[in-house]
Design an enzyme around this catalytic site. Structure first.
Site, mmCIF file in Angstrom:
data_model
loop_
_atom_site.group_PDB
_atom_site.id
_atom_site.type_symbol
_atom_site.label_atom_id
_atom_site.label_comp_id
_atom_site.label_asym_id
_atom_site.label_seq_id
_atom_site.Cartn_x
_atom_site.Cartn_y
_atom_site.Cartn_z
ATOM 1 N N ASP A 47 0.877 -1.114 0.003
ATOM 2 C CA ASP A 47 -0.070 -0.050 -0.100
ATOM 3 C C ASP A 47 1.008 1.227 0.228
ATOM 4 O O ASP A 47 0.342 2.214 -0.333
ATOM 5 C CB ASP A 47 -0.347 -0.008 1.416
ATOM 6 N N ASP A 48 2.040 0.956 0.311
ATOM 7 C CA ASP A 48 2.804 2.683 0.599
ATOM 8 C C ASP A 48 2.913 2.803 -0.845
ATOM 9 O O ASP A 48 3.069 3.793 -0.492
ATOM 10 C CB ASP A 48 4.104 2.040 1.983
ATOM 11 N N ALA A 49 4.162 1.746 -0.894
ATOM 12 C CA ALA A 49 4.905 1.455 -2.066
ATOM 13 C C ALA A 49 3.755 2.265 -3.757
ATOM 14 O O ALA A 49 3.612 3.268 -4.306
ATOM 15 C CB ALA A 49 5.454 0.135 -3.325
ATOM 16 N N LYS A 127 -11.324 3.293 9.566
ATOM 17 C CA LYS A 127 -11.410 2.731 8.104
ATOM 18 C C LYS A 127 -10.987 1.171 8.652
ATOM 19 O O LYS A 127 -9.677 1.398 8.621
ATOM 20 C CB LYS A 127 -10.467 3.283 7.196
ATOM 21 N N GLU A 182 -18.018 -1.711 4.227
ATOM 22 C CA GLU A 182 -17.290 -2.750 4.231
ATOM 23 C C GLU A 182 -16.870 -4.495 4.428
ATOM 24 O O GLU A 182 -17.004 -4.732 5.702
ATOM 25 C CB GLU A 182 -15.599 -2.177 5.087
ATOM 26 N N LYS A 308 -15.577 11.855 9.112
ATOM 27 C CA LYS A 308 -16.727 12.789 8.291
ATOM 28 C C LYS A 308 -17.515 14.202 8.950
ATOM 29 O O LYS A 308 -18.159 13.851 10.102
ATOM 30 C CB LYS A 308 -17.897 11.208 8.131
ATOM 31 N N LYS A 332 -4.731 8.532 7.351
ATOM 32 C CA LYS A 332 -3.857 7.259 6.839
ATOM 33 C C LYS A 332 -3.562 6.890 8.671
ATOM 34 O O LYS A 332 -2.556 7.551 8.090
ATOM 35 C CB LYS A 332 -2.965 7.241 5.383
ATOM 36 N N CYS A 448 20.714 -30.120 25.728
ATOM 37 C CA CYS A 448 21.092 -29.047 24.948
ATOM 38 C C CYS A 448 21.289 -28.284 25.220
ATOM 39 O O CYS A 448 22.802 -27.398 24.644
ATOM 40 C CB CYS A 448 20.225 -29.266 23.711
HETATM 41 S S1 IVH Z 1 -17.007 6.116 3.405
HETATM 42 C C1 IVH Z 1 -18.699 8.510 0.636
HETATM 43 N N1 IVH Z 1 -16.667 5.049 5.475
HETATM 44 O O1 IVH Z 1 -12.151 3.271 2.181
HETATM 45 C C2 IVH Z 1 -17.377 7.685 1.865
HETATM 46 N N2 IVH Z 1 -15.496 4.058 3.791
HETATM 47 O O2 IVH Z 1 -10.826 4.419 0.374
HETATM 48 C C3 IVH Z 1 -16.911 6.477 0.761
HETATM 49 N N3 IVH Z 1 -13.706 2.455 4.126
HETATM 50 O O3 IVH Z 1 -14.108 2.962 -0.719
HETATM 51 C C4 IVH Z 1 -16.765 6.120 2.091
HETATM 52 N N4 IVH Z 1 -14.057 2.205 6.027
HETATM 53 O O4 IVH Z 1 -14.060 0.960 1.090
HETATM 54 C C5 IVH Z 1 -16.120 5.247 4.031
HETATM 55 N N5 IVH Z 1 -15.394 4.080 8.026
HETATM 56 C C6 IVH Z 1 -15.662 3.928 6.260
HETATM 57 C C7 IVH Z 1 -14.423 3.369 5.735
HETATM 58 C C8 IVH Z 1 -14.625 2.877 4.546
HETATM 59 C C9 IVH Z 1 -13.501 2.045 4.599
HETATM 60 C C10 IVH Z 1 -12.791 2.513 2.844
HETATM 61 C C11 IVH Z 1 -14.268 2.022 1.611
HETATM 62 C C12 IVH Z 1 -13.882 3.228 1.084
HETATM 63 C C13 IVH Z 1 -12.647 3.121 0.465
HETATM 64 C C14 IVH Z 1 -12.007 4.256 0.437
#
Ligand code: IVH
Length: 699
Positions: A47-49, A127, A182, A308, A332, A448
């Site tokens: 992921d980092d790369a 996430k 997810e 959010k 991240k 041993c």
């Molecule tokens: S919100 C409109 N919430 O991260 C908002 N996404 O890098 C879209 N993901 O496609 C997504 N945990 O697959 C949201 N708590 C979370 C999340 C999340 C993982 C994933 C999801 C998204 C991706 C974006």
């Protein structure tokens, strides 16, 4: 700036792309990696790369807008890698990323500038590291599962219905809605999936994410494995009805998640990293830190924290871009997985004669430290996973855990990889190997590793014999003066010591005095010094405190042994058998005058009588965790001595903070454990405050 590549010999990920050819190559590499990522294959980039590559591509495109290639992953959902044929009612978007507090704060400022007011409240949630999925419910029944695809249309994966924990076949109410969230594999599900898969002759998945992606898409497998769903979105469908549609469009994000949970859908609220709603950026950052601190202990993977705007009005005002909403962002976390190369395998013999393989890796930075070694459980595991020298391997490390190899990245093989040779004889002493169990063991068992076991017994946390360091032990063993632990106390003479190289009168007298002093160490230390398999310092203390005398420990059968906190049905018979094996040594140590009782401990009542769980002392009934550097009256105490002190005061010592912890003693430099205590509302004490609590027990 120089960048370290995740696959150093295969692909240097550039910070800057020098020309159009390099740019085109980078686009192709990123496209292939994104396809592997979203389709469940394994990429040569971790992921980092990948993030670095996309940033280099974006930078090049900003400087050369006329040269942007149609295949470029920048600005596209899923890097433009995947397509599908089921249209989404509302696009399934990506998230923009931030990597630091400063970037996050700047992002919130830009949102607030855009909407012309402060964001009323923020929703902070994990996430989850899996794949986005839309689950369509019709009249409360799960009708369809659709992947994110390219964001506007996805693939129908309804065949997976019934295998995803957290997505019930029927909701608590007969509503028509789309739940988004997810799909992932918990660590336990991942381990089980790889076990089943390798048993069916398949190659193991490199990580839980790939396993979930591959499993979700697989249609005709001979076996099924479970996955887990967490919701993070709820929206109306054409048949939803007016009232509910209005509610779903007007409700705050937190309220939507509560609604989903009430219908029976799994959400992060069921975990230790539940979503929270907070009013200020400072509070968001504090929650981000809490979630980050909990990461290593979660039973599933997270790769960041999503923040959010909570209110629908704020979200509407901020609006949505083509790739990502402007009201949400992903904070991240550092990657915990990197691809590197397996250079060699070392076979180390432990103090009990266990021969354990350890992977030697091309050094790689993970989560702030350089990883050079990783555990490789046992030879059968190496065979099962078909690991070879020279393989690219996915290495996983989080928090304090020992790095481990998830799997070889099989498609990066060049054909030059070599088989891993297993030792034919014990690498320590050359004797035969007992391979009857999964973990190999030298036939001579603990003998041993005489040097290691004697050094361990003499160590600071065991008998604490000053002057008996590793070199001196080697000398004693090589001269044939010590063949087992009791020899130190009933066989070794002053004359023998004096005859040794570099042993004058003073060092000899000092060592003799230190051996005399060791006899006063409590039973728990003697027990620990014996190096019983399955026990270390804290378990030895628990056993000694529980039984109070060596005689009672030796009289215990497996059932009685299981009454000690932390000893289960697997460990108990091993400990009982080890004690029997050490019987002669224990007799000799007792005869030589070592302490065979535990000060302050009372023996358990005879069978039949109920045990009183009354414990005395200032910490009676408390579970205490020590972290950071001790100061003041406690400055000299090792961690082991601190734990001994806690237990003498009637408490229980523990290494990790949970909601059951009663007290965390946090000294200077305390880090994640302190943060966790704060987040859980666990009582904190400074070393001085703690010293005052146990003052009576301090000399
Ligand atoms: S919100 C409109 N919430 O991260 C908002 N996404 O890098 C879209 N993901 O496609 C997504 N945990 O697959 C949201 N708590 C979370 C999340 C999340 C993982 C994933 C999801 C998204 C991706 C974006």
């Amino acid at each position: 700036m120089t960048t370290t590549s995740a696959v150093p010999s295969a692909l240097p990920a550039p910070a800057e792309l020098p020309d159009a050819a390099a740019y085109a190559q980078a686009v192709e590499e990123a496209r292939a990696a994104a396809a592997a990522y979203y389709e469940g294959g394994t990429s040569r980039l971790d992921d980092d790369a990948y993030d670095r590559l996309v940033r280099a591509i974006t930078a090049y495109e900003e400087a050369h807008p006329d040269q942007v290639l149609p295949d470029s992953p920048s600005g596209k959902v899923a890097g433009g890698a995947v397509e599908g044929d089921v249209p989404h009612t509302v696009p399934m978007l990506s998230l923009d990323n931030v990597f630091s507090d400063e970037e996050f704060t700047a992002w919130t400022a830009s949102v607030e500038r855009r909407i012309g007011r402060e964001v009323a409240s923020w929703n902070v949630q994990p996430k989850l590291d899996g794949l986005a999925i839309a689950a369509r419910y019709e009249d409360g029944r799960l009708a369809r599962l659709i992947t994110r695809g390219d964001g506007s249309a996805g693939e129908d994966v309804s065949h997976a219905i019934g295998t995803v924990v957290g997505l019930p076949a029927e909701l608590a109410e007969p509503v028509t809605v789309e739940v988004r969230g997810e799909v992932l594999m918990t660590t336990a599900q991942f381990e089980h999936a790889n076990q089943v898969r390798t048993e069916h002759g398949g190659a193991p998945f490199a990580n839980p994410r790939n396993a979930a992606a591959g499993t979700l898409r697989a249609k005709d497998r001979a076996y099924t494995v479970e996955m887990t769903f967490f919701a993070y979105g709820l929206l109306p469908l054409p048949g939803t009805g007016e009232a509910l549609t209005t509610e779903l469009t007007e409700a705050a994000h937190g309220a939507l998640m509560d609604r989903a949970a009430a219908w029976g859908v799994n959400t992060p609220a069921s975990t230790r990293v539940a979503g929270v709603v907070v009013p200020t950026v400072e509070e968001v950052l504090a929650r981000v830190k809490e979630i980050a601190a909990l990461r290593a202990e979660l039973p599933f993977g997270i790769d960041g924290i999503v923040v959010k705007a909570d209110l629908a009005a704020d979200q509407r005002a901020a609006g949505t871009g083509t790739r990502a909403p402007r009201w949400a962002v992903a904070f991240k976390l550092p990657a915990v997985e990197k691809i590197t190369k397996l250079l060699g395998v070392e076979w180390n013999v432990g103090r009990t004669g266990i021969i354990a393989p350890r992977a030697v890796l091309e050094p790689v930075e993970i989560d702030g430290s350089t990883v050079t070694y990783a555990t490789l459980h046992n030879p059968a595991d190496i065979t099962r996973r078909d690991l070879r020298l020279g393989d690219h391997v996915m290495v996983y490390k989080a928090g304090d855990i020992i790095p481990r190899i998830e799997a070889p990245v099989a498609h990066l093989r060049t054909g030059e990889e070599q088989e891993i040779a297993f030792p034919a004889t014990c690498p320590q002493c050359g004797s035969g190997i007992d391979t009857s169990e999964q973990r190999w063991r030298c036939e001579r068992g603990r003998n041993c590793y005489l040097v290691a076991s004697i050094s361990y017994a003499a160590g600071r946390d065991q008998l604490d014999i000053e002057g008996l360091g590793h070199t001196r032990v080697v000398q004693l063993v090589e001269a044939g003066l010590v063949e087992s632990l009791p020899d130190l106390f009933d066989r070794l003479t002053r004359e023998q010591l004096l005859a040794l190289d570099r042993m004058g009168e003073t060092s000899t007298d000092n060592l003799m005095a230190a051996l005399e002093a060791a006899k006063r160490q409590p039973l728990s230390r003697v027990l620990c010094a014996l190096g019983i398999r399955g026990t270390g310092r804290s378990m030895s203390r628990r056993i000694a405190r529980h039984f109070a005398t060596m005689d009672l420990i030796r009289a215990a059968d497996a059932e009685a042994m299981q009454r000690v906190d932390g000893i289960g049905p697997e460990k108990a018979p091993v400990i009982v058998a080890e004690l029997a094996e050490l019987s002669e040594q224990i007799d000799r140590l007792a005869a030589a005058g070592l302490t065979m009782t535990e000060p302050g401990a009372t023996p358990p009542p005879p069978p039949g009588e109920t045990e009183s769980d009354e414990v005395a002392g200032p910490l009676a009934g408390m579970k205490v965790v020590v972290t950071g550097a001790m100061t003041g009256p406690l400055a000299e105490l090792s961690r082991n001595q601190m734990n001994e002190l806690i237990e003498r005061a009637g408490g229980k010592s523990s290494g990790s903070v949970s909601k059951n912890t009663s007290l965390v003693v946090a000294g200077e430099g305390a880090g994640s454990k302190r943060a966790k205590a704060e987040s859980l509302g666990v009582r904190l004490a400074t070393p001085d405050e703690f010293a005052a609590m146990v003052a009576d027990l301090l000399d």
